[in-house]
Motif scaffolding. Structure first.
Motif, PDB file in Angstrom:
ATOM      1  N   ARG A 198       5.976  -2.684  25.154  1.00  0.00           N
ATOM      2  CA  ARG A 198       4.607  -2.460  25.636  1.00  0.00           C
ATOM      3  C   ARG A 198       3.632  -2.366  24.471  1.00  0.00           C
ATOM      4  O   ARG A 198       2.548  -2.937  24.503  1.00  0.00           O
ATOM      5  CB  ARG A 198       4.555  -1.178  26.471  1.00  0.00           C
ATOM      6  CG  ARG A 198       3.339  -1.089  27.388  1.00  0.00           C
ATOM      7  CD  ARG A 198       3.285   0.245  28.066  1.00  0.00           C
ATOM      8  NE  ARG A 198       2.750   1.277  27.158  1.00  0.00           N
ATOM      9  CZ  ARG A 198       2.666   2.562  27.472  1.00  0.00           C
ATOM     10  NH1 ARG A 198       3.107   2.987  28.644  1.00  0.00           N
ATOM     11  NH2 ARG A 198       2.163   3.425  26.623  1.00  0.00           N
TER      12      ARG A 198
ATOM     13  N   ARG B 161       4.406  -8.229  28.352  1.00  0.00           N
ATOM     14  CA  ARG B 161       4.319  -7.836  29.759  1.00  0.00           C
ATOM     15  C   ARG B 161       5.713  -7.498  30.283  1.00  0.00           C
ATOM     16  O   ARG B 161       6.658  -8.270  30.093  1.00  0.00           O
ATOM     17  CB  ARG B 161       3.704  -8.960  30.587  1.00  0.00           C
ATOM     18  CG  ARG B 161       3.538  -8.639  32.059  1.00  0.00           C
ATOM     19  CD  ARG B 161       2.983  -9.840  32.796  1.00  0.00           C
ATOM     20  NE  ARG B 161       3.054  -9.659  34.231  1.00  0.00           N
ATOM     21  CZ  ARG B 161       2.896 -10.646  35.107  1.00  0.00           C
ATOM     22  NH1 ARG B 161       2.662 -11.884  34.684  1.00  0.00           N
ATOM     23  NH2 ARG B 161       2.972 -10.401  36.406  1.00  0.00           N
TER      24      ARG B 161
ATOM     25  N   ASN C  75       5.844   0.674  41.787  1.00  0.00           N
ATOM     26  CA  ASN C  75       5.103  -0.120  40.810  1.00  0.00           C
ATOM     27  C   ASN C  75       4.075   0.754  40.113  1.00  0.00           C
ATOM     28  O   ASN C  75       3.337   1.493  40.781  1.00  0.00           O
ATOM     29  CB  ASN C  75       4.393  -1.292  41.486  1.00  0.00           C
ATOM     30  CG  ASN C  75       5.358  -2.339  42.003  1.00  0.00           C
ATOM     31  OD1 ASN C  75       6.417  -2.561  41.424  1.00  0.00           O
ATOM     32  ND2 ASN C  75       5.009  -2.977  43.101  1.00  0.00           N
ATOM     33  N   ASP C  76       4.019   0.687  38.780  1.00  0.00           N
ATOM     34  CA  ASP C  76       2.982   1.445  38.079  1.00  0.00           C
ATOM     35  C   ASP C  76       1.716   0.594  37.967  1.00  0.00           C
ATOM     36  O   ASP C  76       1.677  -0.563  38.410  1.00  0.00           O
ATOM     37  CB  ASP C  76       3.475   1.931  36.707  1.00  0.00           C
ATOM     38  CG  ASP C  76       3.760   0.793  35.730  1.00  0.00           C
ATOM     39  OD1 ASP C  76       3.301  -0.334  35.957  1.00  0.00           O
ATOM     40  OD2 ASP C  76       4.449   1.041  34.715  1.00  0.00           O
ATOM     41  N   ARG C  77       0.686   1.137  37.357  1.00  0.00           N
ATOM     42  CA  ARG C  77      -0.606   0.458  37.319  1.00  0.00           C
ATOM     43  C   ARG C  77      -0.595  -0.768  36.414  1.00  0.00           C
ATOM     44  O   ARG C  77      -1.515  -1.592  36.472  1.00  0.00           O
ATOM     45  CB  ARG C  77      -1.695   1.430  36.871  1.00  0.00           C
ATOM     46  CG  ARG C  77      -1.500   2.048  35.506  1.00  0.00           C
ATOM     47  CD  ARG C  77      -2.542   3.116  35.224  1.00  0.00           C
ATOM     48  NE  ARG C  77      -2.344   3.777  33.944  1.00  0.00           N
ATOM     49  CZ  ARG C  77      -2.790   3.315  32.788  1.00  0.00           C
ATOM     50  NH1 ARG C  77      -3.468   2.167  32.755  1.00  0.00           N
ATOM     51  NH2 ARG C  77      -2.583   3.977  31.670  1.00  0.00           N
ATOM     52  N   ARG C  78       0.451  -0.909  35.583  1.00  0.00           N
ATOM     53  CA  ARG C  78       0.550  -2.103  34.736  1.00  0.00           C
ATOM     54  C   ARG C  78       1.354  -3.211  35.405  1.00  0.00           C
ATOM     55  O   ARG C  78       1.564  -4.268  34.814  1.00  0.00           O
ATOM     56  CB  ARG C  78       1.201  -1.747  33.392  1.00  0.00           C
ATOM     57  CG  ARG C  78       0.381  -0.791  32.531  1.00  0.00           C
ATOM     58  CD  ARG C  78       1.047  -0.546  31.202  1.00  0.00           C
ATOM     59  NE  ARG C  78       0.257   0.320  30.345  1.00  0.00           N
ATOM     60  CZ  ARG C  78       0.279   1.631  30.381  1.00  0.00           C
ATOM     61  NH1 ARG C  78       1.084   2.248  31.243  1.00  0.00           N
ATOM     62  NH2 ARG C  78      -0.487   2.347  29.581  1.00  0.00           N
ATOM     63  N   GLY C  79       1.836  -2.949  36.619  1.00  0.00           N
ATOM     64  CA  GLY C  79       2.596  -3.959  37.341  1.00  0.00           C
ATOM     65  C   GLY C  79       4.089  -3.931  37.079  1.00  0.00           C
ATOM     66  O   GLY C  79       4.821  -4.825  37.528  1.00  0.00           O
ATOM     67  N   THR C  80       4.564  -2.919  36.375  1.00  0.00           N
ATOM     68  CA  THR C  80       6.004  -2.791  36.124  1.00  0.00           C
ATOM     69  C   THR C  80       6.676  -2.128  37.315  1.00  0.00           C
ATOM     70  O   THR C  80       6.209  -1.102  37.816  1.00  0.00           O
ATOM     71  CB  THR C  80       6.264  -1.952  34.856  1.00  0.00           C
ATOM     72  OG1 THR C  80       5.617  -2.570  33.744  1.00  0.00           O
ATOM     73  CG2 THR C  80       7.755  -1.845  34.580  1.00  0.00           C
TER      74      THR C  80
ATOM     75  N   GLY D  68       1.406 -12.755  27.254  1.00  0.00           N
ATOM     76  CA  GLY D  68       2.225 -11.566  27.415  1.00  0.00           C
ATOM     77  C   GLY D  68       3.698 -11.844  27.562  1.00  0.00           C
ATOM     78  O   GLY D  68       4.492 -10.928  27.818  1.00  0.00           O
TER      79      GLY D  68
END
Length: 379
Positions: free
Chosen positions: A41, A46, A62-67, A107
């Motif tokens: 990260r 990404r 899912n977190d706010r980064r899309g993970t 990314g």
């Protein structure tokens, strides 16, 4: 059938054997993958998924980064999947890269510099070593360490110590010139020197003496009945002569102890792996999930701190295993990046594909061998 008795027996089995195993393995895997995740990260790569376990997903978010953070059904490992990876082993996916937008490609793991990719891959094993240092330091700080004076209370008949002329009452001062402050220092020094003569300086009746002892590898049994081979010289220290006691450590001392323990275990593990390839160590000492589960359940009966120390020991082993230069493992990726750094360009897709297939075969063979050793130990 008495269902209540059956359920009670099943719960006891899970509590005693399964839960300690899952705890130890989950802690180790989580920190290993966390190393990959954090450095990846920070490197601008990404991250699509962070998984503990393989197979079908049991729970996730899912977190706010899309993970996608998830817990999967088969708890025998884990992975971090980066954008551009075909699978959990970070095999490149040309299809994903070819169909990606320009922003997405920035990314992608494969488009990061070789230095960033190498750092991201190396961070997993590195995190394992950090975890071990923290565990050893934390348990030592919380509970102290047991130490004893290096004074001999008894010498086993026919042992290397008896042949060297060591007598009860001798105080061990140095081993090959290295100061021996505690009895455990001598044990650690001897444990890596089977068949190697050691020059001891001992104090007897107030006068120093020079003796030579050659450790002999013997099969011993621990308190749980597990057999293992270790070099010994055949001396014993008891509470009367060694004055065993608990020594409290400050924060800095505990950290130094954690580093020292991690380094010692790393050295011994590397020597063991080298000994297997060199034919001086028995490969039947290699264990897999069954043996880990068995040892975890045994150690858990001693308390939470010993279970944490077991996690530290296994974390070092996992870190070193992943650094082996075998494709599919972190060390294999680092090997490819080394070639890339020298050549100025990546190895061809074909070469990497062949390498990953060979690596997969080697990893599978190791897993089968470990399982075979596990099953053999149960018979």
């Amino acid at each position: 059938m008495d269902l209540s008795a059956w359920w009670g027996s099943l719960w006891d089995t899970a509590l005693i054997k399964v839960i300690p195993f899952l705890f130890v393995l989950t802690v180790i895997v989580f920190f290993h993958e966390l190393g990959h995740y954090l450095v990846g990260r920070w490197s601008g790569i990404r991250i699509l998924a962070f998984s503990i376990g393989f197979g079908p997903e049991l729970v996730g978010f899912n977190d706010r980064r899309g993970t996608r953070w998830k817990l999967c059904a088969i708890p025998l490992g884990g992975y971090v999947k980066f954008f551009g990876d075909e699978n959990a082993a970070s095999v490149p996916s040309r299809t994903a890269l070819d169909s990606a937008t320009a922003e997405e490609k920035r990314g992608a793991f494969q488009n990061a510099s070789v230095g960033r990719r190498a750092a991201t891959v190396a961070a997993g094993p590195f995190a394992n070593f950090i975890l071990s240092i923290v565990i050893f330091a934390a348990t030592a700080y919380a509970s102290g360490i047991v130490v004893g004076d290096p004074v001999v209370s008894d010498v086993r008949e026919g042992s290397p110590a008896a042949a060297a002329g060591i007598l009860p009452g001798d105080r061990i001062l140095t081993a090959d010139g290295e100061r021996i402050a505690y009895f455990s220092d001598l044990q650690r020094y001897v444990s890596s020197r089977a068949g190697t003569p050691i020059q001891l300086e001992v104090e007897r009746a107030g006068a120093p003496r020079q003796l030579t002892v050659t450790p002999r590898e013997e099969t011993q049994t621990d308190g749980f009945g597990n057999s293992f081979k270790t070099p010994v010289i055949g001396i014993v220290a008891n509470a009367e002569t060694a004055a065993f006691r608990t020594q409290e450590l400050g924060a800095v001392e505990a950290l130094q102890y954690g580093v020292s323990q991690t380094w010692f275990v790393t050295e011994r593990t590397v020597a063991f792996i080298g000994g297997i390839f060199g034919g001086t160590q028995a490969s039947d000492q290699i264990g897999g999930p069954i043996r880990i589960a068995q040892v975890s359940s045994q150690v858990a009966t001693l308390g939470f701190a010993p279970l944490l120390n077991l996690a530290a020991l296994l974390s070092i082993s996992i870190g070193l295993l992943n650094l082996l230069p075998v494709p599919m493992l972190d060390g294999g990726h680092l090997l490819f990046y080394g070639f890339e750094a020298v050549r100025g360009k990546p190895l061809s897709d074909r070469v990497q594909e062949v390498g990953f297939r060979i690596g997969l075969a080697l990893v599978m063979l190791l897993m089968v061998f470990a399982f075979w050793n596990d099953l053999s130990s149960l018979t």
